[in-house]
Scaffold this motif. Sequence first.
Motif, PDB file in Angstrom:
ATOM      1  N   ILE A  83      39.507  45.100  50.006  1.00 47.75           N
ATOM      2  CA  ILE A  83      39.794  46.493  49.655  1.00 47.75           C
ATOM      3  C   ILE A  83      40.999  46.577  48.726  1.00 47.75           C
ATOM      4  O   ILE A  83      40.990  47.275  47.708  1.00 47.75           O
ATOM      5  CB  ILE A  83      40.038  47.335  50.924  1.00 47.75           C
ATOM      6  CG1 ILE A  83      38.764  47.421  51.764  1.00 47.75           C
ATOM      7  CG2 ILE A  83      40.526  48.738  50.563  1.00 47.75           C
ATOM      8  CD1 ILE A  83      38.993  48.006  53.146  1.00 47.75           C
ATOM      9  N   ILE A  84      42.052  45.856  49.081  1.00 41.68           N
ATOM     10  CA  ILE A  84      43.279  45.864  48.281  1.00 41.68           C
ATOM     11  C   ILE A  84      43.028  45.273  46.893  1.00 41.68           C
ATOM     12  O   ILE A  84      43.466  45.810  45.874  1.00 41.68           O
ATOM     13  CB  ILE A  84      44.402  45.101  49.016  1.00 41.68           C
ATOM     14  CG1 ILE A  84      44.775  45.835  50.302  1.00 41.68           C
ATOM     15  CG2 ILE A  84      45.618  44.930  48.111  1.00 41.68           C
ATOM     16  CD1 ILE A  84      45.610  45.011  51.252  1.00 41.68           C
ATOM     17  N   ASP A  85      42.295  44.167  46.872  1.00 45.32           N
ATOM     18  CA  ASP A  85      42.018  43.497  45.602  1.00 45.32           C
ATOM     19  C   ASP A  85      41.237  44.413  44.656  1.00 45.32           C
ATOM     20  O   ASP A  85      41.560  44.522  43.457  1.00 45.32           O
ATOM     21  CB  ASP A  85      41.221  42.215  45.871  1.00 45.32           C
ATOM     22  CG  ASP A  85      41.284  41.234  44.709  1.00 45.32           C
ATOM     23  OD1 ASP A  85      42.330  41.178  44.044  1.00 45.32           O
ATOM     24  OD2 ASP A  85      40.291  40.534  44.472  1.00 45.32           O
ATOM     25  N   TYR A  86      40.237  45.097  45.177  1.00 44.47           N
ATOM     26  CA  TYR A  86      39.459  46.029  44.355  1.00 44.47           C
ATOM     27  C   TYR A  86      40.329  47.195  43.867  1.00 44.47           C
ATOM     28  O   TYR A  86      40.208  47.639  42.730  1.00 44.47           O
ATOM     29  CB  TYR A  86      38.266  46.557  45.134  1.00 44.47           C
ATOM     30  CG  TYR A  86      37.022  45.702  45.011  1.00 44.47           C
ATOM     31  CD1 TYR A  86      36.406  45.506  43.778  1.00 44.47           C
ATOM     32  CD2 TYR A  86      36.461  45.089  46.125  1.00 44.47           C
ATOM     33  CE1 TYR A  86      35.268  44.723  43.660  1.00 44.47           C
ATOM     34  CE2 TYR A  86      35.313  44.303  46.019  1.00 44.47           C
ATOM     35  CZ  TYR A  86      34.726  44.123  44.784  1.00 44.47           C
ATOM     36  OH  TYR A  86      33.605  43.348  44.659  1.00 44.47           O
ATOM     37  N   ALA A  87      41.204  47.695  44.729  1.00 53.45           N
ATOM     38  CA  ALA A  87      42.050  48.817  44.338  1.00 53.45           C
ATOM     39  C   ALA A  87      42.998  48.423  43.200  1.00 53.45           C
ATOM     40  O   ALA A  87      43.187  49.180  42.238  1.00 53.45           O
ATOM     41  CB  ALA A  87      42.858  49.315  45.539  1.00 53.45           C
TER      42      ALA A  87
END
Length: 264
Positions: A83-87
């Motif tokens: 999730i963090i990486d995509y954000a």
Amino acid sequence: MILNKVEKANIEPKITLIGAGPGDPDLFSLKGVKALKTADVVLYDANVNEALLCHAPDGIPKVYVGKRSDDESFSQDAVNKLIIDYALNYGHVVRLKSGDPFFFAKGYEEIDAAESYSIPTEIIPGISSATGAPSLQKIPMIYKDLSESFWAVTGTNAKGEISEDLYIAAKTKATIVVLNGIEKVKEIAAIFQAENKNQLPVAVIQNGSTPQEKIAIGIVDTIAEIVEDKKIDAPALLVFGDVVSLHPQFQPIRDFYEIIAEEY
């Protein structure tokens, strides 16, 4: 997985955690629809109706991150990092979780992980199956002298053991909604039997609000057998309480036991 730093100045990371509801896409909130329309990436769980993905822009990544048995790539830690990486690399991540995203702790863990990277977050609640599925079956949680409160209890803990709270809940007159307990329905019924609640009404609802919905109505003494006969399986919840007697299918059961009582 290595988390990358934002390299493009125009990327504005944000994570919106949305409750997708119990399964019927028409029960999804208007605010959730508006958020999906602005998504750069969508990550969705098992039990989320994929019809909701049509509200997201065409061409963006739509990634399934539902848990699979013995698959570490779908562990909670891996999902948090994804999730963090995509954000950081795409911008607005919409995270779709079934029911209400904060009913269980996983939603909080995902938001907590995002905020540790100073990523702005937003929560959009959804209808939990714990109350939504019984409501659709016209089973209230609280009703006159039948129940003055309700408990929502996980059937099994992280170790796969029956929750200790169930033993306490079974002693009360409250409506008890048991989640993640269908595989141990016989053992859970035995807890209520130990409290001399053998004839307490019980409802079991599988895939509530969807075309695949199944329901079993019985009493504590018979519910495990009925569940087996009707081949009810996960995802399903159990409702223990006198309020279940208000369900139309319970009337024949009531009549049967009244006849038995008169004979004896």
